[in-house]
Design a protein around this motif. Structure first.
Motif, PDB file in Angstrom:
ATOM      1  N   GLY A 268       0.796  -1.215   0.000  1.00 30.36           N
ATOM      2  CA  GLY A 268       0.000   0.000   0.000  1.00 30.36           C
ATOM      3  C   GLY A 268       0.830   1.268   0.000  1.00 30.36           C
ATOM      4  N   GLU A 269       2.004   1.240  -0.650  1.00 29.08           N
ATOM      5  CA  GLU A 269       2.888   2.400  -0.624  1.00 29.08           C
ATOM      6  C   GLU A 269       3.395   2.743  -2.025  1.00 29.08           C
ATOM      7  N   ASP A 270       3.432   4.029  -2.319  1.00 29.22           N
ATOM      8  CA  ASP A 270       4.179   4.541  -3.449  1.00 29.22           C
ATOM      9  C   ASP A 270       4.664   5.938  -3.085  1.00 29.22           C
ATOM     10  N   ALA A 271       5.195   6.673  -4.030  1.00 26.56           N
ATOM     11  CA  ALA A 271       5.832   7.959  -3.726  1.00 26.56           C
ATOM     12  C   ALA A 271       4.856   9.013  -3.223  1.00 26.56           C
ATOM     13  N   LEU A 272       3.554   8.820  -3.413  1.00 26.39           N
ATOM     14  CA  LEU A 272       2.579   9.850  -3.051  1.00 26.39           C
ATOM     15  C   LEU A 272       1.495   9.340  -2.099  1.00 26.39           C
TER      16      LEU A 272
ATOM     17  N   ASP B  48       0.499   3.529  -7.755  1.00 31.05           N
ATOM     18  CA  ASP B  48      -0.554   2.523  -7.790  1.00 31.05           C
ATOM     19  C   ASP B  48      -1.892   3.262  -7.843  1.00 31.05           C
ATOM     20  N   PRO B  49      -2.668   3.094  -8.921  1.00 27.39           N
ATOM     21  CA  PRO B  49      -3.904   3.873  -9.052  1.00 27.39           C
ATOM     22  C   PRO B  49      -4.991   3.510  -8.057  1.00 27.39           C
ATOM     23  N   THR B  50      -4.827   2.420  -7.327  1.00 28.97           N
ATOM     24  CA  THR B  50      -5.855   2.022  -6.364  1.00 28.97           C
ATOM     25  C   THR B  50      -5.635   2.646  -4.989  1.00 28.97           C
ATOM     26  N   LEU B  51      -4.493   3.294  -4.773  1.00 33.20           N
ATOM     27  CA  LEU B  51      -4.171   3.847  -3.459  1.00 33.20           C
ATOM     28  C   LEU B  51      -4.637   5.293  -3.338  1.00 33.20           C
ATOM     29  N   ASN B  52      -4.676   5.788  -2.103  1.00 31.84           N
ATOM     30  CA  ASN B  52      -5.116   7.155  -1.833  1.00 31.84           C
ATOM     31  C   ASN B  52      -3.917   8.105  -1.886  1.00 31.84           C
ATOM     32  N   HIS B  53      -3.995   9.100  -2.779  1.00 30.75           N
ATOM     33  CA  HIS B  53      -2.922  10.080  -2.939  1.00 30.75           C
ATOM     34  C   HIS B  53      -3.378  11.491  -2.596  1.00 30.75           C
TER      35      HIS B  53
ATOM     36  N   ARG C 218      -5.069  -0.392 -16.341  1.00 30.28           N
ATOM     37  CA  ARG C 218      -4.230   0.221 -15.321  1.00 30.28           C
ATOM     38  C   ARG C 218      -3.930   1.683 -15.663  1.00 30.28           C
ATOM     39  N   THR C 219      -3.599   1.952 -16.927  1.00 28.78           N
ATOM     40  CA  THR C 219      -3.291   3.331 -17.312  1.00 28.78           C
ATOM     41  C   THR C 219      -4.516   4.222 -17.135  1.00 28.78           C
ATOM     42  N   PHE C 220      -5.708   3.705 -17.450  1.00 27.82           N
ATOM     43  CA  PHE C 220      -6.925   4.483 -17.245  1.00 27.82           C
ATOM     44  C   PHE C 220      -7.154   4.721 -15.755  1.00 27.82           C
ATOM     45  N   GLY C 221      -6.763   3.751 -14.926  1.00 25.14           N
ATOM     46  CA  GLY C 221      -6.895   3.917 -13.485  1.00 25.14           C
ATOM     47  C   GLY C 221      -6.037   5.060 -12.971  1.00 25.14           C
ATOM     48  N   VAL C 222      -4.823   5.199 -13.515  1.00 27.77           N
ATOM     49  CA  VAL C 222      -3.965   6.318 -13.122  1.00 27.77           C
ATOM     50  C   VAL C 222      -4.615   7.642 -13.518  1.00 27.77           C
ATOM     51  N   VAL C 223      -5.195   7.680 -14.703  1.00 29.55           N
ATOM     52  CA  VAL C 223      -5.896   8.890 -15.142  1.00 29.55           C
ATOM     53  C   VAL C 223      -7.030   9.235 -14.171  1.00 29.55           C
ATOM     54  N   GLU C 224      -7.849   8.255 -13.839  1.00 32.75           N
ATOM     55  CA  GLU C 224      -8.968   8.498 -12.923  1.00 32.75           C
ATOM     56  C   GLU C 224      -8.478   8.986 -11.563  1.00 32.75           C
ATOM     57  N   ALA C 225      -7.390   8.393 -11.073  1.00 35.67           N
ATOM     58  CA  ALA C 225      -6.898   8.735  -9.741  1.00 35.67           C
ATOM     59  C   ALA C 225      -6.350  10.150  -9.666  1.00 35.67           C
ATOM     60  N   PHE C 226      -5.724  10.632 -10.766  1.00 36.66           N
ATOM     61  CA  PHE C 226      -5.020  11.914 -10.701  1.00 36.66           C
ATOM     62  C   PHE C 226      -5.680  13.050 -11.468  1.00 36.66           C
TER      63      PHE C 226
ATOM     64  N   SER D 299     -15.409   4.071 -23.824  1.00 37.46           N
ATOM     65  CA  SER D 299     -16.744   4.640 -24.004  1.00 37.46           C
ATOM     66  C   SER D 299     -17.480   4.817 -22.682  1.00 37.46           C
ATOM     67  N   ASN D 300     -17.353   3.841 -21.793  1.00 36.95           N
ATOM     68  CA  ASN D 300     -18.186   3.820 -20.587  1.00 36.95           C
ATOM     69  C   ASN D 300     -17.421   4.070 -19.297  1.00 36.95           C
ATOM     70  N   GLY D 301     -16.100   4.055 -19.348  1.00 39.88           N
ATOM     71  CA  GLY D 301     -15.308   4.282 -18.146  1.00 39.88           C
ATOM     72  C   GLY D 301     -15.111   3.028 -17.322  1.00 39.88           C
ATOM     73  N   LEU D 302     -14.139   3.062 -16.430  1.00 37.26           N
ATOM     74  CA  LEU D 302     -13.894   1.952 -15.521  1.00 37.26           C
ATOM     75  C   LEU D 302     -15.042   1.821 -14.531  1.00 37.26           C
ATOM     76  N   ASP D 303     -15.285   0.613 -14.075  1.00 38.14           N
ATOM     77  CA  ASP D 303     -16.279   0.396 -13.025  1.00 38.14           C
ATOM     78  C   ASP D 303     -15.707   0.824 -11.675  1.00 38.14           C
ATOM     79  N   ASP D 304     -16.351   1.781 -11.036  1.00 39.19           N
ATOM     80  CA  ASP D 304     -15.993   2.212  -9.683  1.00 39.19           C
ATOM     81  C   ASP D 304     -14.495   2.492  -9.527  1.00 39.19           C
ATOM     82  N   PRO D 305     -13.935   3.397 -10.330  1.00 40.15           N
ATOM     83  CA  PRO D 305     -12.505   3.700 -10.206  1.00 40.15           C
ATOM     84  C   PRO D 305     -12.205   4.492  -8.938  1.00 40.15           C
ATOM     85  N   ASN D 306     -10.970   4.450  -8.516  1.00 33.81           N
ATOM     86  CA  ASN D 306     -10.504   5.263  -7.392  1.00 33.81           C
ATOM     87  C   ASN D 306     -10.241   6.673  -7.909  1.00 33.81           C
TER      88      ASN D 306
END
Length: 480
Positions: free
Chosen positions: A61-65, A92-97, A140-148, A385-392
């Motif tokens: 559960g760790e990354d730089a941010l 990690d796009p699933t973590l809280n930044h 995964r790349t879309f998850g990073v977009v959603e997270a940031f 077209s529809n986006g990720l399901d329940d992204p962070n």
């Protein structure tokens, strides 16, 4: 006469400003510009990945941010250094930044995010890009977009880093870089409420560099809205080494000539040769001088001392930090910059339409001239077209703590006392302030300067802007 109502309004405005310090940046021809004002934005930055690749620990559960206290410490030092941008490689796009992004936002520091990471399936395979271009990777790349994307200080996304690093990787790889850029840009267009630039970070390998830029910036079939086209081009350049180097001997003159006609922003996504130590960073004056106004600045490699020996600071196991001589030298170079050149319009910018993609743009017979970009897989097209399901999805949060809790030391070994972040008012980004963080070792903290007004954060009624909300309100009641 002092008005309590007016003071409360002013105080709330300042508190709000501390949360939303910067305005999003967008691309306009050869430049980055602040979206609301159209003012040119030039990157004065540092690559930021504490712990290096080993600091990326998604299984823990760790990354730089993910650690707000660490980011508070580093934001205070980077603000005092004078930077306005960091590049972060592995997240990690699933973590809280939220805490880290909000802290950097509050002090006027933007973030350039890599969507890739070092583990299997988290980036394009340089040796076989087709095998890695699939729904798992792109999700995964879309998850990073959603997270940031929700953070206003997210400046852009790197779709790939040095996937082309010699002629042997210049055949198939360019097509897949454009494919990933297209998919990311279409995902942003369909699912994100603001445009965020997407580009590439290239190796400074001269046998492929110009062709890489030409391939990625051109428009297929002359379509200026071609979604596979890079929005910006980063260059990892280490050609200026030591105080004996010059604009000509380093090859900077060739880079200016090469990119002078660019139709997208070009900047150094990494620089800072360490062949001669400590680094003196004489190239800073050239990069931000009148000869290189066609480029949009750069990011020094790198913030923390890792195995590659490029650090500006040493991070100790107890969380304390010691500044290295490189930090002092870089700060000294930043303090000598003529901010009027950095903040002024780009006199060398040319209002050219992007060239149409074709064989004539490519000089090497071994570099790809195939602009038939791989089609988006069906299951990926559905996500676009529809986006990720329940992204962070990240969100900006209040920054309540300003004082750095761990000790930080100057190069002379003395503690930097009263080290703290200084949140900036809305629409301002950080700039070099003339501060000497380490020299006197008296530790005045990170006194900011701002690009909008050129002034530091004001006080209200003599009360610093960083005062805790409760104490501030009590103070206002006392004045009434």
């Amino acid at each position: 006469m002092f008005s309590l109502e007016r003071a409360v309004v002013c105080s709330l405005a300042l508190l709000t400003s501390a949360v939303y310090a910067v305005k999003p940046v967008e691309v306009q021809g050869q430049d980055f510009v602040v979206a609301d004002t159209g003012d040119r934005f030039v990157i004065v930055g540092v690559d930021y990945q504490p712990g290096g690749q080993a600091g990326y620990k998604p299984q823990e559960g760790e990354d730089a941010l993910t650690n707000g206290t660490v980011c508070l410490r580093d934001a205070a030092l980077l603000q005092g250094l004078g930077v306005n941008t960091i590049r972060v490689y592995n997240v990690d796009p699933t973590l809280n930044h939220d805490d880290c992004a909000s802290i950097f936002n509050a002090v006027g520091i933007y973030m350039l995010m890599d969507v890739n990471a070092p583990f299997g399936g988290e980036s394009l395979n340089r040796a076989d890009p087709e095998s890695s271009y699939h729904v798992g990777y792109l999700s995964r790349t879309f998850g990073v977009v959603e997270a940031f994307a929700p953070y206003p200080n997210t400046l852009g996304f790197f779709a790939a880093n040095e996937v082309i690093n010699d002629l042997g990787t210049a055949d198939e790889n360019p097509r897949y870089i454009r494919a990933v850029q297209r998919d990311l840009k279409n995902y942003i267009k369909n699912n994100i409420d603001r445009a965020i630039p997407v580009g590439y970070s290239a190796a400074d390998v001269r046998e492929v560099l110009e062709d890489t830029w030409a391939y990625l910036q051109c428009a297929i079939d002359g379509d200026e809205d071609d979604m596979s086209r890079s929005d910006f081009f980063g260059l990892n350049s280490y050609s200026w080494c030591g105080s004996d180097a010059t604009f000509d001997t380093s090859g900077y003159d060739d880079l200016v000539e090469m990119f002078g006609s660019s139709t997208i922003p070009v900047f150094f996504s990494e620089y800072g040769c360490n062949d001669v130590q400590p680094r003196v960073f004489d190239e800073v004056q050239a990069l931000y001088g009148r000869q290189m106004t066609s480029l949009s600045g750069g990011l020094v490699y790198e913030y923390s001392q890792e195995e590659a020996d490029f650090g500006l600071v040493d991070i100790h196991s107890n969380g304390s930090v010691t500044l290295r001589v490189d930090f002092d030298n870089l700060q000294g170079q930043y303090n000598e910059l003529d901010l009027s050149i950095i903040q002024s319009s780009n006199d060398t910018a040319v209002n050219l339409e992007p060239p149409e993609c074709g064989r004539s743009l490519i000089s090497s017979s071994q570099f790809s001239t195939d602009f038939d970009i791989p089609e988006t897989p069906d299951d990926v097209a559905d996500l676009i077209s529809n986006g990720l399901d329940d992204p962070n999805r990240g969100q900006i949060v209040d920054v309540d703590e300003t004082e750095v809790p761990m000790e930080c030391y100057g190069t002379n070994g003395n503690v930097l006392e009263d080290l703290a972040i200084r949140p900036l008012p809305e629409d301002q980004s950080n700039t070099p302030s003339g501060e000497d963080t380490s020299g006197g070792a008296t530790g005045t903290g990170a006194a900011p300067s701002a690009t909008s007004s050129g002034a530091a954060v004001p006080a209200v009624g003599g009360v610093p802007q960083g005062l805790e909300y409760g104490a501030f309100m009590a103070f206002l009641m006392w004045l009434a």
